[in-house]
Design a protein around this motif. Structure first.
Motif, PDB file in Angstrom:
ATOM      1  N   GLY A 156       0.833  -1.210   0.000  1.00 51.22           N
ATOM      2  CA  GLY A 156       0.000   0.000   0.000  1.00 51.22           C
ATOM      3  C   GLY A 156       0.863   1.253   0.000  1.00 51.22           C
ATOM      4  O   GLY A 156       0.580   2.213  -0.734  1.00 51.22           O
ATOM      5  N   ILE A 197      -5.644   5.083   3.608  1.00 51.37           N
ATOM      6  CA  ILE A 197      -6.465   4.667   4.759  1.00 51.37           C
ATOM      7  C   ILE A 197      -5.797   3.476   5.423  1.00 51.37           C
ATOM      8  O   ILE A 197      -5.405   2.517   4.735  1.00 51.37           O
ATOM      9  N   GLU A 198      -5.666   3.534   6.724  1.00 48.77           N
ATOM     10  CA  GLU A 198      -5.149   2.374   7.479  1.00 48.77           C
ATOM     11  C   GLU A 198      -6.168   1.972   8.535  1.00 48.77           C
ATOM     12  O   GLU A 198      -7.160   2.661   8.746  1.00 48.77           O
ATOM     13  N   ARG A 199      -5.888   0.818   9.182  1.00 50.80           N
ATOM     14  CA  ARG A 199      -6.906   0.318  10.113  1.00 50.80           C
ATOM     15  C   ARG A 199      -6.743   0.872  11.523  1.00 50.80           C
ATOM     16  O   ARG A 199      -7.674   0.862  12.303  1.00 50.80           O
ATOM     17  N   ALA A 204      -0.542   1.823  12.609  1.00 51.07           N
ATOM     18  CA  ALA A 204      -0.275   1.392  11.227  1.00 51.07           C
ATOM     19  C   ALA A 204      -0.224   2.600  10.289  1.00 51.07           C
ATOM     20  O   ALA A 204       0.564   2.621   9.342  1.00 51.07           O
ATOM     21  N   ALA A 247      -5.273  -2.665  -0.732  1.00 47.06           N
ATOM     22  CA  ALA A 247      -4.055  -3.486  -0.581  1.00 47.06           C
ATOM     23  C   ALA A 247      -3.923  -3.979   0.852  1.00 47.06           C
ATOM     24  O   ALA A 247      -2.837  -3.943   1.435  1.00 47.06           O
ATOM     25  N   ALA A 267      -4.358  -7.015   3.935  1.00 47.72           N
ATOM     26  CA  ALA A 267      -3.837  -8.380   3.999  1.00 47.72           C
ATOM     27  C   ALA A 267      -4.666  -9.330   3.128  1.00 47.72           C
ATOM     28  O   ALA A 267      -5.855  -9.097   2.873  1.00 47.72           O
ATOM     29  N   VAL A 306     -14.029  -4.878   3.499  1.00 41.30           N
ATOM     30  CA  VAL A 306     -13.534  -3.589   3.002  1.00 41.30           C
ATOM     31  C   VAL A 306     -14.215  -3.221   1.680  1.00 41.30           C
ATOM     32  O   VAL A 306     -14.586  -2.067   1.458  1.00 41.30           O
ATOM     33  N   SER A 359      -3.180 -10.841  -4.656  1.00 38.63           N
ATOM     34  CA  SER A 359      -2.282 -11.702  -5.430  1.00 38.63           C
ATOM     35  C   SER A 359      -2.991 -12.963  -5.893  1.00 38.63           C
ATOM     36  O   SER A 359      -2.498 -13.665  -6.765  1.00 38.63           O
ATOM     37  N   HIS A 364      -2.737  -5.517 -10.095  1.00 36.99           N
ATOM     38  CA  HIS A 364      -1.750  -6.252  -9.296  1.00 36.99           C
ATOM     39  C   HIS A 364      -0.359  -5.681  -9.542  1.00 36.99           C
ATOM     40  O   HIS A 364       0.244  -5.910 -10.592  1.00 36.99           O
ATOM     41  N   PHE A 365       0.135  -4.935  -8.535  1.00 38.96           N
ATOM     42  CA  PHE A 365       1.456  -4.306  -8.626  1.00 38.96           C
ATOM     43  C   PHE A 365       2.511  -5.292  -8.140  1.00 38.96           C
ATOM     44  O   PHE A 365       2.205  -6.293  -7.498  1.00 38.96           O
ATOM     45  N   ILE A 371       8.988 -10.997  -0.804  1.00 38.28           N
ATOM     46  CA  ILE A 371       7.523 -11.093  -0.950  1.00 38.28           C
ATOM     47  C   ILE A 371       6.891 -11.262   0.433  1.00 38.28           C
ATOM     48  O   ILE A 371       5.806 -10.759   0.716  1.00 38.28           O
ATOM     49  N   THR A 414       3.049 -14.528   2.852  1.00 40.76           N
ATOM     50  CA  THR A 414       2.348 -14.256   1.589  1.00 40.76           C
ATOM     51  C   THR A 414       2.658 -15.352   0.569  1.00 40.76           C
ATOM     52  O   THR A 414       1.754 -15.842  -0.133  1.00 40.76           O
ATOM     53  N   LYS A 467      10.322  -8.569   6.310  1.00 42.31           N
ATOM     54  CA  LYS A 467       9.503  -7.751   7.216  1.00 42.31           C
ATOM     55  C   LYS A 467       9.680  -8.141   8.681  1.00 42.31           C
ATOM     56  O   LYS A 467       9.452  -7.327   9.558  1.00 42.31           O
TER      57      LYS A 467
HETATM   58  N1  LIG Z   1       3.989  -8.557  -0.637  1.00 33.06           N
HETATM   59  C1  LIG Z   1       4.038  -8.619  -1.963  1.00 33.06           C
HETATM   60  O1  LIG Z   1       5.113  -8.795  -2.577  1.00 33.06           O
HETATM   61  C2  LIG Z   1       2.782  -8.432  -2.760  1.00 33.06           C
HETATM   62  C3  LIG Z   1       2.873  -8.240  -4.151  1.00 33.06           C
HETATM   63  C4  LIG Z   1       1.704  -8.021  -4.905  1.00 33.06           C
HETATM   64  C5  LIG Z   1       0.484  -8.008  -4.258  1.00 33.06           C
HETATM   65  N2  LIG Z   1       0.422  -8.204  -2.904  1.00 33.06           N
HETATM   66  C6  LIG Z   1      -0.910  -8.150  -2.284  1.00 33.06           C
HETATM   67  O2  LIG Z   1      -1.043  -6.869  -1.666  1.00 33.06           O
HETATM   68  C7  LIG Z   1      -1.882  -6.990  -0.494  1.00 33.06           C
HETATM   69  C8  LIG Z   1      -1.117  -6.488   0.710  1.00 33.06           C
HETATM   70  O3  LIG Z   1       0.064  -7.247   0.858  1.00 33.06           O
HETATM   71  P1  LIG Z   1       1.245  -6.738   1.810  1.00 33.06           P
HETATM   72  O4  LIG Z   1       2.368  -7.693   1.631  1.00 33.06           O
HETATM   73  O5  LIG Z   1       1.466  -5.282   1.608  1.00 33.06           O
HETATM   74  O6  LIG Z   1       0.557  -6.994   3.240  1.00 33.06           O
HETATM   75  P2  LIG Z   1       0.917  -6.354   4.673  1.00 33.06           P
HETATM   76  O7  LIG Z   1       0.328  -7.270   5.688  1.00 33.06           O
HETATM   77  O8  LIG Z   1       2.365  -5.985   4.731  1.00 33.06           O
HETATM   78  O9  LIG Z   1       0.099  -4.960   4.667  1.00 33.06           O
HETATM   79  C9  LIG Z   1      -1.297  -4.907   4.753  1.00 33.06           C
HETATM   80  C10 LIG Z   1      -1.679  -3.549   5.341  1.00 33.06           C
HETATM   81  O10 LIG Z   1      -3.101  -3.439   5.321  1.00 33.06           O
HETATM   82  C11 LIG Z   1      -3.498  -2.823   6.522  1.00 33.06           C
HETATM   83  N3  LIG Z   1      -4.902  -3.200   6.776  1.00 33.06           N
HETATM   84  C12 LIG Z   1      -5.366  -4.395   7.170  1.00 33.06           C
HETATM   85  N4  LIG Z   1      -6.706  -4.361   7.283  1.00 33.06           N
HETATM   86  C13 LIG Z   1      -7.091  -3.114   6.927  1.00 33.06           C
HETATM   87  C14 LIG Z   1      -8.353  -2.459   6.826  1.00 33.06           C
HETATM   88  N5  LIG Z   1      -9.489  -3.100   7.112  1.00 33.06           N
HETATM   89  N6  LIG Z   1      -8.370  -1.173   6.407  1.00 33.06           N
HETATM   90  C15 LIG Z   1      -7.232  -0.521   6.123  1.00 33.06           C
HETATM   91  N7  LIG Z   1      -6.003  -1.102   6.197  1.00 33.06           N
HETATM   92  C16 LIG Z   1      -5.948  -2.369   6.600  1.00 33.06           C
HETATM   93  C17 LIG Z   1      -2.534  -3.360   7.570  1.00 33.06           C
HETATM   94  O11 LIG Z   1      -2.476  -2.521   8.706  1.00 33.06           O
HETATM   95  C18 LIG Z   1      -1.216  -3.364   6.779  1.00 33.06           C
HETATM   96  O12 LIG Z   1      -0.531  -2.129   6.882  1.00 33.06           O
HETATM   97  C19 LIG Z   1      -2.286  -8.462  -0.420  1.00 33.06           C
HETATM   98  O13 LIG Z   1      -3.516  -8.624  -1.075  1.00 33.06           O
HETATM   99  C20 LIG Z   1      -1.165  -9.172  -1.187  1.00 33.06           C
HETATM  100  O14 LIG Z   1      -1.596 -10.393  -1.724  1.00 33.06           O
HETATM  101  C21 LIG Z   1       1.529  -8.396  -2.135  1.00 33.06           C
END
Ligand SMILES: NC(=O)c1ccc[n+]([C@@H]2O[C@H](COP(=O)([O-])OP(=O)(O)OC[C@H]3O[C@@H](n4cnc5c(N)ncnc54)[C@H](O)[C@@H]3O)[C@@H](O)[C@H]2O)c1
Length: 274
Positions: A2, A19-21, A25, A76, A78, A87, A107, A128-129, A224, A228, A263
């Motif tokens: 995000g 927006i965060e939760r 965060a 973006a 979890a 959401v 993903s 999908h970034f 990654i 995940t 992480k």
């Molecule tokens: N990590 C990667 O390399 C990667 C690559 C492409 C796509 N993705 C996808 O991106 C998404 C996020 O992955 P990530 O690795 O950044 O996860 P992460 O767990 O590092 O981050 C998720 C964020 O979302 C926030 N969050 C959770 N619930 C929330 C809510 N209800 N409202 C607002 N914020 C909320 C959390 O506080 C956290 O900061 C997933 O769908 C994942 O599949 C991840």
């Protein structure tokens, strides 16, 4: 992810609301973006002007109501389907503009399923970034069953023209294009470590020096996130039932032990905590 997506959008002149939760965060996300911009400034990739403008384009909030006038929201959170459903319902409720698009960076979750909990399935799409978002140009665009051609064209223009990314169209099935090819490769590398057939260092050196990959498979899995990676593998296996998609026990154990890769500071390699 995000933070990376927000940074790239703001760097390209878009007004972005993050927006965060919860408050912690939110502060952590803002800090992550600022540090990334400071690194870019320190290595002369951006000017002080771009640094200031980018921060000026960003607003941080805990309230979904801050999104009512948005043209595009990129979710973006979890990778948990039930959380994403919640959401998506909330976003669908608060977005006031008729043609506002609701995108997910998921993903592995089907876009048609996310779209089905909204009243706007024609304006729900996958965007999908790739990680790190400021560096990698690819964006997979995934149309669900009901996604309109207009929505696909608008996000394609958004990705290529506004963000200067390289969009490709991917099918709405587990793994899209890139993870369908990548995950079995990462799992194979983990199986080699698990069976004590090669060290993590040697596996990664092999792929970097022998195949000119910028990063080996184990460093990539750490980047990654091992949780995940495991989640995507399980989702792919559930959908496709191919033996090479069964998660190795070593991966499951590392996730249970909290070794999540970069992480958490430890995965197949160790990382100084940021
Ligand atoms: N990590 C990667 O390399 C990667 C690559 C492409 C796509 N993705 C996808 O991106 C998404 C996020 O992955 P990530 O690795 O950044 O996860 P992460 O767990 O590092 O981050 C998720 C964020 O979302 C926030 N969050 C959770 N619930 C929330 C809510 N209800 N409202 C607002 N914020 C909320 C959390 O506080 C956290 O900061 C997933 O769908 C994942 O599949 C991840």
């Amino acid at each position: 992810m995000g933070a990376g997506i927000a940074e790239v959008c703001a760097r390209h002149g878009l007004l972005v609301t993050v927006i965060e939760r919860d408050a912690n965060a939110l502060v952590a996300g803002e800090e992550r973006i600022r540090k990334s911009l400071e690194r870019a400034l320190g290595s002369n990739k951006i000017t002080q002007g771009v640094f200031d403008d980018t921060l000026g384009n960003l607003t941080f909030s805990l309230d979904y109501a801050a999104l009512t006038q948005s043209d595009l929201v990129i979710e973006a959170i979890a990778e948990v389907e039930e959380l994403k459903f919640e959401v998506f319902r909330e976003l669908d409720r608060v977005l006031e503009k008729d043609n506002a698009i609701l995108a997910s960076n998921t993903s592995s979750i089907q876009i048609s399923r996310l779209a089905s909990v909204t009243q706007r399935p024609d304006r729900v799409v996958g965007l999908h970034f790739f990680n790190p978002v400021p560096v990698l140009r690819l964006v997979e665009i995934i149309a669900g069953e009901a996604t309109s051609t207009d929505t696909v064209e608008r996000v394609r223009a958004f990705a290529s023209e506004q963000l200067e990314k390289k969009p490709i169209l991917a099918p709405d099935r587990a793994g899209f294009v890139v993870n369908f090819l990548l995950i079995p490769y990462l799992l194979s590398a983990i199986r080699l470590v698990e069976a004590n057939l090669a060290t993590a260092e040697d596996i990664d050196t092999g792929m970097v020096e022998g195949c000119a990959h910028p990063m080996g498979p184990l460093a990539l899995a750490d980047l990654i996130g091992l949780d995940t990676t495991l989640f995507i593998a399980d989702t792919l296996f559930e959908d496709l039932h191919e033996p090479q998609l069964v998660a190795p026990q070593l991966l499951c154990d590392m996730v249970t032990q909290g070794k999540l890769g970069r992480k958490s500071g430890e995965g197949f390699f160790s990382y100084a905590k940021k």
